[in-house]
Design a protein around this motif. Structure first.
Motif, PDB file in Angstrom:
ATOM      1  N   GLU A 108     -60.614  -1.387 -20.444  1.00 36.74           N
ATOM      2  CA  GLU A 108     -61.441  -1.077 -21.611  1.00 36.74           C
ATOM      3  C   GLU A 108     -61.827  -2.352 -22.359  1.00 36.74           C
ATOM      4  N   LEU A 109     -60.876  -3.302 -22.458  1.00 36.43           N
ATOM      5  CA  LEU A 109     -61.158  -4.559 -23.142  1.00 36.43           C
ATOM      6  C   LEU A 109     -62.213  -5.369 -22.381  1.00 36.43           C
ATOM      7  N   VAL A 110     -62.047  -5.443 -21.051  1.00 35.15           N
ATOM      8  CA  VAL A 110     -63.030  -6.168 -20.242  1.00 35.15           C
ATOM      9  C   VAL A 110     -64.411  -5.540 -20.408  1.00 35.15           C
ATOM     10  N   GLN A 111     -64.452  -4.213 -20.373  1.00 33.93           N
ATOM     11  CA  GLN A 111     -65.725  -3.509 -20.534  1.00 33.93           C
ATOM     12  C   GLN A 111     -66.349  -3.827 -21.887  1.00 33.93           C
ATOM     13  N   ARG A 112     -65.525  -3.867 -22.939  1.00 32.67           N
ATOM     14  CA  ARG A 112     -66.030  -4.142 -24.288  1.00 32.67           C
ATOM     15  C   ARG A 112     -66.575  -5.560 -24.387  1.00 32.67           C
ATOM     16  N   LEU A 113     -65.862  -6.521 -23.786  1.00 40.98           N
ATOM     17  CA  LEU A 113     -66.298  -7.915 -23.853  1.00 40.98           C
ATOM     18  C   LEU A 113     -67.600  -8.135 -23.087  1.00 40.98           C
ATOM     19  N   VAL A 114     -67.687  -7.537 -21.909  1.00 40.03           N
ATOM     20  CA  VAL A 114     -68.912  -7.705 -21.117  1.00 40.03           C
ATOM     21  C   VAL A 114     -70.070  -6.976 -21.780  1.00 40.03           C
ATOM     22  N   ASP A 115     -69.773  -5.813 -22.346  1.00 38.18           N
ATOM     23  CA  ASP A 115     -70.818  -5.061 -23.048  1.00 38.18           C
ATOM     24  C   ASP A 115     -71.350  -5.854 -24.239  1.00 38.18           C
ATOM     25  N   ARG A 116     -70.456  -6.551 -24.938  1.00 35.56           N
ATOM     26  CA  ARG A 116     -70.891  -7.390 -26.057  1.00 35.56           C
ATOM     27  C   ARG A 116     -71.764  -8.531 -25.549  1.00 35.56           C
ATOM     28  N   ARG A 117     -71.393  -9.111 -24.401  1.00 33.83           N
ATOM     29  CA  ARG A 117     -72.204 -10.191 -23.851  1.00 33.83           C
ATOM     30  C   ARG A 117     -73.609  -9.695 -23.475  1.00 33.83           C
ATOM     31  N   LYS A 142     -65.547 -10.108 -36.356  1.00 31.72           N
ATOM     32  CA  LYS A 142     -66.104  -9.241 -35.310  1.00 31.72           C
ATOM     33  C   LYS A 142     -65.713  -9.762 -33.931  1.00 31.72           C
ATOM     34  N   LEU A 143     -65.773 -11.073 -33.760  1.00 33.00           N
ATOM     35  CA  LEU A 143     -65.418 -11.694 -32.487  1.00 33.00           C
ATOM     36  C   LEU A 143     -63.936 -11.502 -32.177  1.00 33.00           C
ATOM     37  N   VAL A 144     -63.090 -11.702 -33.191  1.00 33.52           N
ATOM     38  CA  VAL A 144     -61.640 -11.569 -33.004  1.00 33.52           C
ATOM     39  C   VAL A 144     -61.267 -10.129 -32.664  1.00 33.52           C
ATOM     40  N   LEU A 145     -61.797  -9.169 -33.426  1.00 33.99           N
ATOM     41  CA  LEU A 145     -61.437  -7.771 -33.207  1.00 33.99           C
ATOM     42  C   LEU A 145     -61.974  -7.248 -31.872  1.00 33.99           C
ATOM     43  N   THR A 146     -63.136  -7.742 -31.456  1.00 36.39           N
ATOM     44  CA  THR A 146     -63.687  -7.305 -30.169  1.00 36.39           C
ATOM     45  C   THR A 146     -62.786  -7.726 -29.015  1.00 36.39           C
ATOM     46  N   SER A 147     -62.128  -8.866 -29.144  1.00 36.11           N
ATOM     47  CA  SER A 147     -61.287  -9.395 -28.059  1.00 36.11           C
ATOM     48  C   SER A 147     -59.857  -8.873 -28.106  1.00 36.11           C
ATOM     49  N   GLN A 148     -59.541  -7.998 -29.051  1.00 34.14           N
ATOM     50  CA  GLN A 148     -58.194  -7.444 -29.153  1.00 34.14           C
ATOM     51  C   GLN A 148     -58.102  -6.115 -28.418  1.00 34.14           C
ATOM     52  N   GLU A 149     -56.993  -5.915 -27.723  1.00 37.85           N
ATOM     53  CA  GLU A 149     -56.794  -4.644 -27.017  1.00 37.85           C
ATOM     54  C   GLU A 149     -56.588  -3.491 -27.981  1.00 37.85           C
TER      55      GLU A 149
END
Length: 468
Positions: A94-103, A341-348
């Motif tokens: 889920e975290l990987v998906q969120r990070l790539v989705d943000r990119r 926003k950047l910090v919270l997006t990268s948190q599990e």
């Protein structure tokens, strides 16, 4: 490196699709875990837009396949330790998906036209400022009423001293002045009175305007006085602020490795540049807005601030202080918003989704509160510099009338006709109330900018994302 991994990922993803039915029956999820490991090794910052789209498809696939397996009969047969491991890997997916989705989202946002960027900022500023304008009016009127109370008390003391010097038998006492705003928003005052105290001035509690005095006879709706100038004051400047911010930010991140490694500094610098450009328009508009909030018409406010050499000089002096106020405010609010926003997006296990409407509103409020509190003393100085023009204009009118009638100019007229510079105003504010005077209106400022920035930035993000 990313290109090699992308090719490898696509092969793994194809293999996982072919073996999905076998995975759910045999429990062998090695291929899914290998694909997840490869996704975690991707440097999302270095992906181009096309590869980011491909990576998002594979991240979605891994997450869906793990979800499918976790609901299968084979997963229900796993022991507690293996289930914990599976849930852990699902969270990582889920975290990987969120990070790539943000990119992917950032890539699309960066490719939007200036019309969408500037238009979204303008629409968001109109929404935020219309909603929060009454709180801003309360702040301005509170500072103005306290300033006028101090002037009236000094003038009353001067009059009493003059009576004593003329041998009139007047007694030194405390002056009391009652002020409020009438239906038109104009501040009105009752004549000061003095009470005897054996030749000594009684100490009074610091004057704090009541809500009835602030709203006056016009009631709550009078707090919308000056809405038009306020929208002009913030609409165009905020449009420039975010437009310049986005331009400078992208330029720094695309062309310098240093700012990619220190993104907070990038946000601060870009936000400061945006505020500097915005201040060139905001300060003149703020001068007009502040005068209309305390009763002047728009033509009167323009006449006072721009059609006299003294008014233009005061605007320039005010701008020199406003730049010092606005640049750190603009830099802090957007840097805190982006960084959190950047910090919270990268948190599990983030406490909330930082990319949701509510999450963006919370982060915007944090930025607005931190930024507004840090520059409250400078805001008091700027407001007083603008408002002193009203007292100076009234004093000039009194001097002209006195000269026509052949009367001598009083000390109060001479003092009130002077226009102070920034340093003189700082000294005057300190003399009136010490260090605490610089925090006048801090509560209203926080109550205004916290929600205002929350509405502004969340609306801005939502509007831009609606064009993706």
């Amino acid at each position: 490196v990313n290109t090699i991994r992308m090719d490898k990922l696509e092969k793994m993803n194809d293999e996982a699709k072919k073996r999905l039915s076998g995975i759910t029956t045999t429990g062998n999820i090695d291929i899914l875990l290998q694909e997840l490991n490869e996704l975690q090794q991707l440097d999302t910052k270095e992906l181009d837009d096309m590869d980011a789209e491909r990576a998002l498809l594979m991240a979605n696939s891994v997450k869906e396949n793990l979800d499918t397996f976790s609901e299968s009969e084979k997963a229900s047969e796993m022991n507690e330790q293996k289930m914990r491991l599976l849930n852990k890997r699902k969270e990582e997916a889920e975290l990987v998906q969120r990070l790539v989705d943000r990119r992917v989202a950032l890539g699309k946002l960066n490719n939007q036209t200036p019309l969408i960027v500037y238009g979204s900022a303008l629409a968001a500023s109109l929404i935020a400022n219309t909603t929060m304008h009454p709180v801003d009016t309360m702040k301005v009127r509170r500072i103005t009423l306290k300033s006028r109370r101090n002037i009236e008390e000094r003038d009353s003391m001067d009059e009493l001293d003059n009576n004593i010097n003329r041998g009139s038998g007047g007694r030194v006492g405390e002056a009391s002045t009652s002020m409020s705003f009438d239906d038109s928003g104009v501040a009105t005052m009752q004549a000061p009175t003095a009470t005897a105290t054996a030749g000594k001035i009684q100490e009074q509690k610091p004057y704090e305007p009541t809500m009835n005095e602030i709203m006056g006879e016009g009631g709550f709706m009078s707090l919308y006085d000056g809405l038009g100038p306020n929208l002009a004051k913030e609409g165009v400047p905020l449009t420039l602020y975010l437009g310049v911010y986005e331009t400078v930010k992208l330029s720094l991140l695309d062309n310098t490795a240093f700012f990619n490694e220190h993104v907070i500094l990038c946000y601060l610098l870009a936000g400061g540049c945006g505020e500097f450009i915005a201040s060139l328009i905001r300060v003149p508009a703020e001068a007009v807005k502040s005068r209309t909030q305390t009763g002047a018409t728009i033509p009167e406010a323009i006449q006072s601030n721009f059609k006299s050499a003294r008014g233009r000089e005061n605007i320039f002096k005010t701008w020199t202080v406003a730049v010092v106020r606005d640049i750190p405010f603009g830099a802090i609010q957007i840097a805190l918003f982006e960084s959190l926003k950047l910090v919270l997006t990268s948190q599990e296990h983030a406490p909330f989704d930082p990319n949701s409407l509510l999450g963006e509103a919370i982060l915007g409020a944090c930025g607005g509160i931190a930024g507004s509190l840090s520059v409250t003393p400078l805001d008091v100085v700027v407001t007083r510099l603008i408002q002193q023009m009203e007292s100076a204009d009234a004093a000039q009118d009194s001097i002209l009338m006195s000269q026509e009638e052949g009367e001598a100019m009083t000390p109060a007229m001479e003092r009130n006709s002077n226009v102070d510079g920034p340093f003189e105003m700082v000294q005057k504010i300190y003399a009136e109330g010490g260090a605490g005077a610089f925090w006048s209106g801090a509560q209203e400022r926080v109550l205004y900018w916290g929600p205002a920035v929350a509405i502004f930035l969340s609306a801005y993000c939502r509007i831009r994302q609606s064009f993706l």
